[in-house]
Design a protein around this motif. Structure first.
Motif, PDB file in Angstrom:
ATOM      1  N   ILE A  78      21.122  -4.578   7.833  1.00 40.91           N
ATOM      2  CA  ILE A  78      22.129  -4.494   6.819  1.00 40.91           C
ATOM      3  C   ILE A  78      22.906  -5.655   6.494  1.00 40.91           C
ATOM      4  CG2 ILE A  78      23.852  -3.443   8.483  1.00 40.91           C
ATOM      5  CD1 ILE A  78      24.725  -1.737   6.112  1.00 40.91           C
ATOM      6  N   GLU A  79      23.186  -6.107   5.307  1.00 34.13           N
ATOM      7  CA  GLU A  79      24.034  -7.353   4.951  1.00 34.13           C
ATOM      8  C   GLU A  79      25.156  -7.022   4.278  1.00 34.13           C
ATOM      9  OE1 GLU A  79      21.131  -9.846   3.122  1.00 34.13           O
ATOM     10  OE2 GLU A  79      20.062 -10.227   4.958  1.00 34.13           O
ATOM     11  N   VAL A  80      26.314  -7.718   4.552  1.00 39.40           N
ATOM     12  CA  VAL A  80      27.430  -7.477   3.482  1.00 39.40           C
ATOM     13  C   VAL A  80      28.000  -8.632   3.005  1.00 39.40           C
ATOM     14  CG1 VAL A  80      29.048  -7.668   5.466  1.00 39.40           C
ATOM     15  CG2 VAL A  80      29.580  -6.346   3.261  1.00 39.40           C
ATOM     16  N   LYS A  81      28.105  -8.658   1.627  1.00 38.08           N
ATOM     17  CA  LYS A  81      28.991  -9.944   1.031  1.00 38.08           C
ATOM     18  C   LYS A  81      30.037  -9.243   0.179  1.00 38.08           C
ATOM     19  CE  LYS A  81      24.588 -12.391  -0.075  1.00 38.08           C
ATOM     20  NZ  LYS A  81      23.813 -12.697  -1.249  1.00 38.08           N
ATOM     21  N   SER A  82      31.078  -9.868   0.717  1.00 41.58           N
ATOM     22  CA  SER A  82      32.312  -9.299   0.124  1.00 41.58           C
ATOM     23  C   SER A  82      33.445 -10.383   0.097  1.00 41.58           C
ATOM     24  CB  SER A  82      32.878  -8.220   1.068  1.00 41.58           C
ATOM     25  OG  SER A  82      33.965  -7.524   0.617  1.00 41.58           O
ATOM     26  N   LYS A  83      34.679  -9.944  -0.873  1.00 41.51           N
ATOM     27  CA  LYS A  83      35.557 -10.905  -1.323  1.00 41.51           C
ATOM     28  C   LYS A  83      36.720  -9.881  -1.508  1.00 41.51           C
ATOM     29  CE  LYS A  83      33.752 -15.123  -3.071  1.00 41.51           C
ATOM     30  NZ  LYS A  83      33.544 -15.983  -3.937  1.00 41.51           N
ATOM     31  N   VAL A  84      37.856 -10.370  -0.970  1.00 39.45           N
ATOM     32  CA  VAL A  84      38.987  -9.252  -0.995  1.00 39.45           C
ATOM     33  C   VAL A  84      39.386  -9.248  -2.365  1.00 39.45           C
ATOM     34  CG1 VAL A  84      41.462  -9.446  -0.493  1.00 39.45           C
ATOM     35  CG2 VAL A  84      40.036  -9.932   1.445  1.00 39.45           C
ATOM     36  N   ASP A  85      39.724  -8.148  -2.753  1.00 36.52           N
ATOM     37  CA  ASP A  85      40.250  -7.799  -4.120  1.00 36.52           C
ATOM     38  C   ASP A  85      38.954  -7.985  -5.168  1.00 36.52           C
ATOM     39  OD1 ASP A  85      42.758  -6.961  -2.977  1.00 36.52           O
ATOM     40  OD2 ASP A  85      43.261  -8.847  -3.221  1.00 36.52           O
ATOM     41  N   GLU A  86      37.900  -8.255  -4.874  1.00 37.89           N
ATOM     42  CA  GLU A  86      36.945  -8.488  -5.720  1.00 37.89           C
ATOM     43  C   GLU A  86      35.739  -7.450  -5.451  1.00 37.89           C
ATOM     44  OE1 GLU A  86      35.376 -12.495  -6.215  1.00 37.89           O
ATOM     45  OE2 GLU A  86      37.661 -13.186  -6.288  1.00 37.89           O
ATOM     46  N   GLY A  87      35.613  -6.883  -4.233  1.00 37.56           N
ATOM     47  CA  GLY A  87      34.641  -5.870  -3.819  1.00 37.56           C
ATOM     48  C   GLY A  87      33.618  -6.236  -2.759  1.00 37.56           C
ATOM     49  N   SER A  88      32.670  -5.407  -2.657  1.00 32.72           N
ATOM     50  CA  SER A  88      31.695  -5.748  -1.698  1.00 32.72           C
ATOM     51  C   SER A  88      30.226  -5.187  -2.204  1.00 32.72           C
ATOM     52  CB  SER A  88      32.129  -4.607  -0.340  1.00 32.72           C
ATOM     53  OG  SER A  88      33.286  -4.919   0.130  1.00 32.72           O
ATOM     54  N   ASP A  89      29.317  -5.832  -1.486  1.00 32.36           N
ATOM     55  CA  ASP A  89      27.908  -5.440  -1.721  1.00 32.36           C
ATOM     56  C   ASP A  89      27.273  -5.284  -0.398  1.00 32.36           C
ATOM     57  OD1 ASP A  89      28.278  -6.441  -4.265  1.00 32.36           O
ATOM     58  OD2 ASP A  89      26.602  -7.749  -4.295  1.00 32.36           O
ATOM     59  N   PHE A  90      26.913  -3.988  -0.158  1.00 37.13           N
ATOM     60  CA  PHE A  90      26.114  -3.520   1.220  1.00 37.13           C
ATOM     61  C   PHE A  90      24.762  -3.600   0.884  1.00 37.13           C
ATOM     62  CE2 PHE A  90      30.450  -2.572   2.415  1.00 37.13           C
ATOM     63  CZ  PHE A  90      30.259  -2.787   3.652  1.00 37.13           C
ATOM     64  N   ARG A  91      23.772  -4.314   1.462  1.00 38.09           N
ATOM     65  CA  ARG A  91      22.416  -4.346   1.040  1.00 38.09           C
ATOM     66  C   ARG A  91      21.734  -3.951   2.440  1.00 38.09           C
ATOM     67  NH1 ARG A  91      18.654  -7.657  -2.136  1.00 38.09           N
ATOM     68  NH2 ARG A  91      20.519  -8.564  -2.584  1.00 38.09           N
ATOM     69  N   ILE A  92      20.956  -2.995   2.274  1.00 36.41           N
ATOM     70  CA  ILE A  92      19.862  -2.497   3.215  1.00 36.41           C
ATOM     71  C   ILE A  92      18.689  -2.857   2.821  1.00 36.41           C
ATOM     72  CG2 ILE A  92      18.791  -0.336   4.173  1.00 36.41           C
ATOM     73  CD1 ILE A  92      22.047  -0.401   4.563  1.00 36.41           C
ATOM     74  N   ILE A  93      17.847  -3.386   3.948  1.00 34.71           N
ATOM     75  CA  ILE A  93      16.479  -3.926   3.935  1.00 34.71           C
ATOM     76  C   ILE A  93      15.930  -3.383   5.031  1.00 34.71           C
ATOM     77  CG2 ILE A  93      15.244  -6.063   4.230  1.00 34.71           C
ATOM     78  CD1 ILE A  93      18.032  -7.579   3.794  1.00 34.71           C
ATOM     79  N   LEU A  94      14.813  -2.467   4.374  1.00 31.62           N
ATOM     80  CA  LEU A  94      13.720  -1.791   5.358  1.00 31.62           C
ATOM     81  C   LEU A  94      12.272  -2.161   5.202  1.00 31.62           C
ATOM     82  CD1 LEU A  94      15.318   1.617   4.704  1.00 31.62           C
ATOM     83  CD2 LEU A  94      15.531   0.297   6.832  1.00 31.62           C
ATOM     84  N   PRO A  95      11.520  -2.277   6.311  1.00 33.51           N
ATOM     85  CA  PRO A  95      10.140  -2.865   6.126  1.00 33.51           C
ATOM     86  C   PRO A  95       9.282  -1.887   5.656  1.00 33.51           C
ATOM     87  CG  PRO A  95      10.587  -2.221   8.284  1.00 33.51           C
ATOM     88  CD  PRO A  95      12.035  -2.174   7.758  1.00 33.51           C
ATOM     89  N   LEU A  96       8.240  -2.185   4.692  1.00 33.52           N
ATOM     90  CA  LEU A  96       7.400  -1.292   4.291  1.00 33.52           C
ATOM     91  C   LEU A  96       6.073  -1.420   5.519  1.00 33.52           C
ATOM     92  CD1 LEU A  96       6.818  -1.983   0.406  1.00 33.52           C
ATOM     93  CD2 LEU A  96       7.621   0.148   1.692  1.00 33.52           C
ATOM     94  N   GLY A  97       5.503  -0.194   5.474  1.00 39.36           N
ATOM     95  CA  GLY A  97       4.286  -0.156   6.258  1.00 39.36           C
ATOM     96  C   GLY A  97       4.501   0.208   7.872  1.00 39.36           C
TER      97      GLY A  97
END
Length: 116
Positions: A97-116
């Motif tokens: 899981i990765e997070v990118k965020s800025k105060v008062d602007e919001g957040s992006d939480f990225r879930i990365i899972l392998p195939l196979g």
């Protein structure tokens, strides 16, 4: 391509991230869930225009029982267990899981899972 996942656990991941995004986004803001896949990975991004998380706090948010001061101020109820649980579920599926965020602007939480 077939994948082996615990659908109940993955549902908890989605539920937690989306409910957090809704809880910490003020009226008039937005929350998006963006799925993606290629031949090696799949996952989704939960993107909001909420209160955001400072760079220092981003290092702490996955620790059990941790809640940012701004989150506590905005929402009195909460245990600080959700993101820790999300990280563990994703890790047990071989992902991250990765997070990118800025105060008062919001957040992006990225879930990365392998195939196979």
């Amino acid at each position: 391509v077939q994948i082996a996942i615990d659908t109940g656990a993955l549902e908890k991941v989605v539920d937690n991230l989306v409910s957090n995004a809704l809880r910490y986004t003020n009226e008039g803001g937005s929350v998006e869930v963006i799925p993606y896949a290629d031949n090696k990975i799949f996952g989704f991004i939960v993107k909001d225009t909420g209160i955001g998380i400072s760079e220092d706090e981003q290092k702490e948010i996955f620790i059990e029982f941790y809640r940012t001061p701004k989150a506590k101020e905005m929402e009195k109820l909460g245990t600080g267990l959700g993101l820790n649980l999300v990280k563990e579920i994703v890790r047990k599926h071989g992902g991250k899981i990765e997070v990118k965020s800025k105060v008062d602007e919001g957040s992006d939480f990225r879930i990365i899972l392998p195939l196979g």
